[in-house]
Design an enzyme around this catalytic site. Structure first.
Site, mmCIF file in Angstrom:
data_model
loop_
_atom_site.group_PDB
_atom_site.id
_atom_site.type_symbol
_atom_site.label_atom_id
_atom_site.label_comp_id
_atom_site.label_asym_id
_atom_site.label_seq_id
_atom_site.Cartn_x
_atom_site.Cartn_y
_atom_site.Cartn_z
ATOM 1 N N LYS A 272 0.841 -1.190 0.000
ATOM 2 C CA LYS A 272 0.000 0.000 0.000
ATOM 3 C C LYS A 272 0.882 1.248 0.000
ATOM 4 O O LYS A 272 1.918 1.269 0.657
ATOM 5 C CB LYS A 272 -0.893 0.008 1.249
ATOM 6 C CG LYS A 272 -2.023 -1.008 1.210
ATOM 7 C CD LYS A 272 -2.925 -0.908 2.420
ATOM 8 C CE LYS A 272 -4.007 -1.958 2.409
ATOM 9 N NZ LYS A 272 -5.004 -1.810 1.331
ATOM 10 N N ARG A 346 -10.290 -11.758 1.391
ATOM 11 C CA ARG A 346 -11.098 -12.823 0.790
ATOM 12 C C ARG A 346 -10.388 -14.164 0.915
ATOM 13 O O ARG A 346 -11.032 -15.204 0.947
ATOM 14 C CB ARG A 346 -11.420 -12.460 -0.674
ATOM 15 C CG ARG A 346 -10.224 -12.237 -1.546
ATOM 16 C CD ARG A 346 -10.557 -11.437 -2.803
ATOM 17 N NE ARG A 346 -10.809 -10.021 -2.511
ATOM 18 C CZ ARG A 346 -11.160 -9.126 -3.423
ATOM 19 N NH1 ARG A 346 -11.295 -9.471 -4.691
ATOM 20 N NH2 ARG A 346 -11.378 -7.874 -3.070
HETATM 21 N N1 BES Z 1 -8.010 -3.955 4.028
HETATM 22 C C1 BES Z 1 -8.218 -3.516 2.708
HETATM 23 C C2 BES Z 1 -9.526 -2.754 2.520
HETATM 24 C C3 BES Z 1 -9.668 -1.455 3.268
HETATM 25 C C4 BES Z 1 -9.241 -0.282 2.686
HETATM 26 C C5 BES Z 1 -10.298 -1.403 4.484
HETATM 27 C C6 BES Z 1 -9.402 0.914 3.342
HETATM 28 C C7 BES Z 1 -10.467 -0.206 5.141
HETATM 29 C C8 BES Z 1 -10.019 0.960 4.569
HETATM 30 C C9 BES Z 1 -8.231 -4.702 1.747
HETATM 31 O O1 BES Z 1 -7.482 -5.800 2.100
HETATM 32 C C10 BES Z 1 -7.697 -4.216 0.443
HETATM 33 O O2 BES Z 1 -6.591 -3.807 0.395
HETATM 34 N N2 BES Z 1 -8.515 -4.289 -0.581
HETATM 35 C C11 BES Z 1 -8.155 -3.861 -1.859
HETATM 36 C C12 BES Z 1 -8.703 -4.894 -2.822
HETATM 37 C C13 BES Z 1 -8.181 -4.813 -4.209
HETATM 38 C C14 BES Z 1 -6.693 -5.080 -4.254
HETATM 39 C C15 BES Z 1 -8.916 -5.829 -5.036
HETATM 40 C C16 BES Z 1 -8.777 -2.499 -2.125
HETATM 41 O O3 BES Z 1 -9.881 -2.245 -1.650
HETATM 42 O O4 BES Z 1 -8.127 -1.683 -2.752
HETATM 43 ZN ZN ZN Z 2 -5.431 -5.673 1.521
#
Ligand code: BES
Ligand code: ZN
Ligand code: ZN
Length: 494
Positions: A272, A346
């Protein structure tokens, strides 16, 4: 917090005085209102419109504290849970700087139908982020601001209401503890921390506890959960708590609640960027919520069998971490190509869900997860996304959410969302290229649906409301405890 029900304030330092636009104040404050509040109204200094507050200091009425917070509640007929909670949350926050060791609250009749919600708001509103970590002066100040005794002032016997009030305080307290868990950084709330908590909870509630670590997870074939764990020096945990009250038959099919428990989500090799990384201790909110729930079920004597499954691990980066392109085998037997290491929720959930369905044959399964940033973009911080394969189940969840001001909004899963997650090399991929940015929340849900089979299922994506930067009046920035109250209400309503 001690709770008492006197007919007038005893030794309190602050009084909260709720007022309606359409009702005269009752009992012993009628005279106070007439001499002090009415002139304020005439001067347009203070009107009891919903959410208005006004501090005043008086020495005329010796039977009342000198410091009084007037709290406008608007029209008594228009009261609803969300606004009542906002009003009381705001007022408790306003009085805390005045060190209300003993706090009095006048409790007029129209509020009695909101007793539990008010108690919840008064507790949630007192949450102090950092209370566990600050030292010295700051810690002392926080201690002084906490209410030790709450006096609910009424001139009628509040028997049922007293029970509701106590219940609300317990729920608020449990939600605040959950907020501490979710706010806690990874060095304070590791997978071991949740193992320890669940041992305590199982002991108190009599729930049967199983905790699977890497060796057993490997034996069971949980390649998805283990693949997320590979970058972490700590072992993963799959915590399984079977809350089975004595009164119900051993044959009763349980409700399964699964929660996403990522201790810290760095994104893995799909690291991230700055700005998206810093709060990722929040990513265990779903699992923490389902771990916190059995204690409330037990304390309120809820006669339902509820099985909690909570996979916990960090999602980190390093020489042993899973690399994009790796193909793993899930507990269900399906293979998954890891096309994005940041779509890890997931993965941990698909093993937990498939295992729980296999093992417990539930009447239905709910999962709760901070699954996608996309859901937060779509719905903001007030609504969680509600997905599923059973209209009735979803409807009941939505209704429960409205009753406790934890709102859920129905979201679709199109069959083409599932289509996008078909793998090129493997059965599935955890993320699609090309149109990846579209319908992210639905595709997250579609992935989970692959592991649900015919079981009735609903999925709550709480990425928005679990951890907020724009808090409601009874919240503060950070973890909200979202999910605990709606799940409790939903189960109680069954
Ligand atoms: N933990 C994150 C989602 C999240 C983002 C929760 C901001 C709370 C605040 C999750 O694991 C994630 O990174 N999801 C990605 C999915 C994508 C790579 C398909 C996302 O939402 O960008
Ligand atoms: Zn994630
Ligand atoms: Zn995540």
């Amino acid at each position: 917090m001690k709770l008492i029900f006197p007919t007038s304030p005893t030794k309190s330092s602050v009084l909260i005085c709720p007022l309606f636009e359409d009702l005269p104040p009752g009992n012993f404050i009628a005279k106070f209102v007439k001499t002090i509040v009415s002139p304020l109204k005439e001067l347009k200094e203070f009107e009891p419109k919903e959410g208005r507050t006004y501090f005043l200091y008086q020495q005329t009425f010796k039977n009342l504290p000198r410091r009084i917070l007037l709290l406008g509640l608007g029209k008594s007929k228009k009261l609803k849970t969300s606004s009542v909670m906002a009003c009381f949350g705001a007022s408790i926050k306003a009085v805390m700087p005045h060190k209300p060791r003993t706090l009095s609250l006048i409790f007029p009749e129209p509020l009695t139908q909101f007793t539990q919600a008010i108690a919840e708001a008064l507790t949630l509103g007192q949450y102090q982020p950092g209370a566990l970590y600050k030292t010295g002066k700051a810690a002392k100040k926080m201690g002084e601001q906490r209410v030790k005794t709450l006096e609910i002032i009424t001139n009628k016997k509040l028997k049922e209401e007293a029970a509701s009030f106590r219940k609300g305080l317990l729920i608020g307290g449990a939600a605040n503890e959950l907020r501490d868990w979710v706010n806690a950084p990874p060095n304070r709330a590791s997978a071991q921390f949740f193992e320890d908590r669940s041992r305590e909870i199982a002991k108190e509630t009599g729930a049967k506890l199983r905790i699977l670590k890497n060796k057993e997870l490997l034996k069971l074939g949980m390649g998805a959960l283990l693949s997320v764990n590979r970058g972490s020096p700590d072992e993963a945990r799959l915590i399984i708590m079977d809350y089975h009250p004595k009164g119900i038959s051993p044959q009763e099919k349980p409700i399964v609640l699964a929660g996403k428990g990522i201790i810290f989500d760095s994104g893995g090799y799909h690291l991230k960027p700055a700005g998206h990384l810093e709060d990722m201790q929040l990513d265990k909110a779903g699992a923490a919520t389902v771990i916190a729930l059995p204690r409330l079920l037990y304390r309120f004597g809820v006669q339902k069998r509820v099985v909690v499954v909570a996979p916990f691990t960090e999602n980190l980066i390093g020489a042993t971490a899973t690399k994009p392109s790796e193909i793993i085998k899930t507990y269900s037997g399906k293979t998954v190509e890891i096309t994005n290491t940041d779509a890890e929720g997931r993965l941990v959930l698909c093993d937990a869900i498939a295992y729980a369905i296999d093992t417990f044959k539930p009447s239905f399964l709910l999962d709760i997860a901070t699954l996608t940033g996309a859901c937060m973009i779509a719905l903001g911080e007030r609504y969680a996304g509600l997905f599923g394969n059973d209209k009735e189940l979803m409807e009941k969840l939505k209704t429960a959410g409205e009753a406790v001001d934890e709102l859920l909004w129905p979201m679709p899963i199109h069959k083409d969302d599932a289509e996008k997650l078909k793998g090129y090399y493997a059965d599935l991929q955890n993320h699609d290229q090309g149109t990846a940015r579209n319908a992210g929340a639905s595709k997250g849900a579609a992935f989970l649906q692959e592991f649900v089979g015919k079981t009735k299922w609903a999925h709550l994506d709480i990425a928005g409301p679990a951890f907020v930067s724009d808090p409601k009046k009874y919240e503060v920035k950070g973890a909200t405890g979202f999910g605990l109250r709606v799940l409790l209400k939903f189960i109680e309503n069954l």
